[in-house]
Design a protein around this motif. Structure first.
Motif, PDB file in Angstrom:
ATOM      1  N   ASN A   1      -6.467 -48.826 -11.791  1.00 19.64           N
ATOM      2  CA  ASN A   1      -6.584 -48.894 -10.344  1.00 19.64           C
ATOM      3  C   ASN A   1      -7.645 -49.652  -9.832  1.00 19.64           C
ATOM      4  N   PRO A   2      -7.408 -50.721  -9.245  1.00 22.61           N
ATOM      5  CA  PRO A   2      -8.172 -51.834  -8.654  1.00 22.61           C
ATOM      6  C   PRO A   2      -9.231 -51.130  -7.774  1.00 22.61           C
ATOM      7  N   ASP A   3      -8.952 -50.079  -7.132  1.00 18.74           N
ATOM      8  CA  ASP A   3      -9.616 -49.533  -5.993  1.00 18.74           C
ATOM      9  C   ASP A   3     -10.854 -48.685  -6.571  1.00 18.74           C
ATOM     10  N   VAL A   4     -10.964 -48.733  -7.789  1.00 17.66           N
ATOM     11  CA  VAL A   4     -11.842 -47.572  -8.447  1.00 17.66           C
ATOM     12  C   VAL A   4     -12.624 -48.387  -9.634  1.00 17.66           C
ATOM     13  N   SER A   5     -14.048 -48.134  -9.536  1.00 17.42           N
ATOM     14  CA  SER A   5     -14.739 -48.781 -10.323  1.00 17.42           C
ATOM     15  C   SER A   5     -14.501 -48.464 -11.834  1.00 17.42           C
ATOM     16  N   ILE A   6     -14.831 -49.308 -12.840  1.00 10.72           N
ATOM     17  CA  ILE A   6     -14.727 -48.829 -14.269  1.00 10.72           C
ATOM     18  C   ILE A   6     -15.930 -48.634 -14.758  1.00 10.72           C
ATOM     19  N   ARG A   7     -16.297 -47.495 -14.919  1.00  8.47           N
ATOM     20  CA  ARG A   7     -17.638 -47.069 -15.598  1.00  8.47           C
ATOM     21  C   ARG A   7     -18.150 -47.583 -16.929  1.00  8.47           C
ATOM     22  N   GLU A   8     -19.320 -47.690 -16.888  1.00 15.26           N
ATOM     23  CA  GLU A   8     -19.652 -48.248 -18.437  1.00 15.26           C
ATOM     24  C   GLU A   8     -20.270 -47.320 -19.150  1.00 15.26           C
ATOM     25  N   VAL A   9     -20.770 -47.722 -20.139  1.00 20.21           N
ATOM     26  CA  VAL A   9     -21.410 -46.971 -21.215  1.00 20.21           C
ATOM     27  C   VAL A   9     -22.886 -46.424 -20.668  1.00 20.21           C
ATOM     28  N   GLY A  10     -23.043 -45.339 -20.683  1.00 21.43           N
ATOM     29  CA  GLY A  10     -24.646 -44.782 -19.911  1.00 21.43           C
ATOM     30  C   GLY A  10     -24.523 -44.407 -18.590  1.00 21.43           C
ATOM     31  N   VAL A  11     -23.218 -44.119 -18.384  1.00 19.87           N
ATOM     32  CA  VAL A  11     -23.252 -43.789 -16.599  1.00 19.87           C
ATOM     33  C   VAL A  11     -22.520 -42.332 -16.535  1.00 19.87           C
ATOM     34  N   MET A  12     -23.134 -41.458 -15.856  1.00 15.05           N
ATOM     35  CA  MET A  12     -22.236 -40.107 -15.664  1.00 15.05           C
ATOM     36  C   MET A  12     -21.413 -40.372 -14.773  1.00 15.05           C
TER      37      MET A  12
END
Ligand code: SF4
Lengths: 235, 211
Positions: A134-145
């Motif tokens: 989904n382009p409207d949602v961030s892709i969370r990276e390692v180290g993030v809650m």
């Protein structure tokens, strides 16, 4: 007036099909971690369906309970975040700002509902699944809650359209992915500040209860269930 | 036993020690504090995750560059387009960036958009002939983005509400009438956005942009 987003979950309707879980994964770019890491408790599901068994064989009843972030008014996760990454926003959403998160995981430990998830890895999608992100949602990276946002991207989009068309939001039209996917409409989302909205009426239902209510987190999700005092004979 | 005596560390010039320290720390930071990149394609360090510096910066180099604001202002484009000429002839931004009033993205024009006018106008110029040829061959223009966010910045921007709030294009993109190929004229830091939101009494809730 500001909105106050909440949800009612009708446990008598839920069939445990987990369509909500699937929809949530698709909508919010939630990665999977593989069976080994999942066994170590690193799987991420912003919404899960818990199963409870009542009675003894062969008179067993299965009860399903979808559990997602309860968007608490008095959220224990917010108080412990050293960077204010977890905070209450003006619409009563329990917001998680990924940029601020430094991964202390205090919030996950403070949360009584076990609905906050830590990214132990950078997410990966097997091709061609990366094309359905989904382009409207961030892709969370390692180290993030991360955790359920009540599909804040949809709330934002609906508000922007409503403002452009100079109207208010219509109750029941704006839905998070889980509620939209639920075939039995067990999940009802809406504005608790609007006394006429379905969710506000259901939240005051005598069938309603909150999850771990005595902890005092004041969740905005109400679970509707046939209560034992309704029909004593059946229990 | 007479080992050849080496120079003591104290004899190193201080700047060299400082330099070594910075390099070591930067490498270590890359290696250990590794919140990362969303694509699975990034190269992997020995810890199994890509070597990344902070959520907002892919490498220590990027972080330093951003700190000293040394990102290049110009981006090479596939085609020598001049904003200046078009605006001086009376074209307006929305003629080519057609999405700007409807949705999040302003949109970069494709060859067909150019040819709406240029099938008639200035057909004798070499650049336009190049364009006509591209259209005939079914090729398109691969514009490069001038303003961009790192995916790790977790920022969402929607053009349409800003246009409806009567924010001029030039507020964020500079005076295009003075630019040929678009340059990064305005440095879009978070304070740039926040200050304007304060002035216009728009929401400064984190979830307005970060989600
Ligand atoms: S989609 Fe609806 S019925 Fe299916 S598990 Fe979720 S809440 Fe229950």
């Amino acid at each position: 007036m500001a909105y106050r987003w909440g949800m009612a979950v009708d446990l008598d309707k839920c069939t445990g099909c987990e369509a909500c879980v699937t929809a949530c994964h698709a909508e919010n770019n939630i990665p999977t971690v593989g069976s080994q890491q999942a066994a170590r408790g690193r799987a991420m599901h912003w919404i899960r369906v818990e199963r409870y068994y009542e009675g003894n064989f062969p008179d067993v009843r299965v009860k399903f309970r979808p559990v997602l972030c309860q968007q608490c008014d008095n959220a224990p996760c917010e108080a412990v975040c050293p960077t204010y990454a977890a905070h209450q926003n003006e619409d009563g959403l329990n917001a998680q700002v990924y940029n601020r998160c430094i991964g202390t995981r205090y919030c996950a430990n403070a949360c009584s509902y076990n609905v906050r998830f830590f990214n132990f890895f950078n997410p990966e999608w097997v091709k061609p699944l990366n094309l359905q992100l989904n382009p409207d949602v961030s892709i969370r990276e390692v180290g993030v809650m991360e955790k359920c946002t009540f599909c804040v991207q949809r709330i934002k989009a609906a508000k922007i359209t409503a403002k452009a068309e100079d109207r208010g939001l219509v109750d029941g039209v704006l839905q998070p992915a889980c509620a939209q996917a639920c075939p039995t409409t067990a999940l009802i989302f809406g504005d608790l500040n609007d006394p006429n909205s379905r969710v506000a009426r259901l939240s005051h239902s005598p069938r309603g209860s909150k999850l771990l209510e005595d902890l005092g987190a004041e969740p905005k999700i109400t679970y509707l269930d046939k209560q034992p005092w309704h029909e004593p004979d059946t229990y | 036993m007479a080992f050849p005596r080496r120079k003591a560390a104290g004899a190193w010039p201080y700047w060299a020690l400082a330099f070594l320290f910075v390099v070591t720390m930067a490498t270590a930071a890359c290696e250990f504090a590794s919140p990362g990149q969303p694509s699975g394609a990034a190269d992997r360090s020995r810890w199994g995750t890509p070597a990344v510096f902070t959520p907002a910066h892919a490498t220590a180099g990027d972080a330093i560059k951003s700190f000293f604001d040394s990102r290049p202002d110009t981006v090479a484009q596939p085609f020598d387009f001049s904003h200046q000429i078009h605006l001086s002839k009376g074209a307006v931004c929305t003629d080519c960036h057609t999405g700007v009033e409807q949705g999040p993205r302003a949109g970069l024009p494709n060859v067909n958009t150019c040819m709406i006018c240029h099938s008639q106008i200035a057909t004798d110029r070499p650049l336009i002939q190049q364009l006509t040829k591209m259209q005939e061959q079914g090729l398109d223009l691969n514009w490069n983005r001038v303003y961009d966010y790192q995916p790790q910045a977790h920022v969402r921007f929607n053009h349409a509400p800003h246009i409806r709030a009567k924010v001029a294009c030039s507020t964020c993109h500079g005076n295009q009438a003075e630019q040929t190929v678009a340059r990064r004229a305005v440095n879009m830091t978070m304070s740039f956005c926040v200050n304007c939101h304060k002035e216009k009494q728009a929401s400064n809730d984190c979830l307005t942009c970060h989600y």
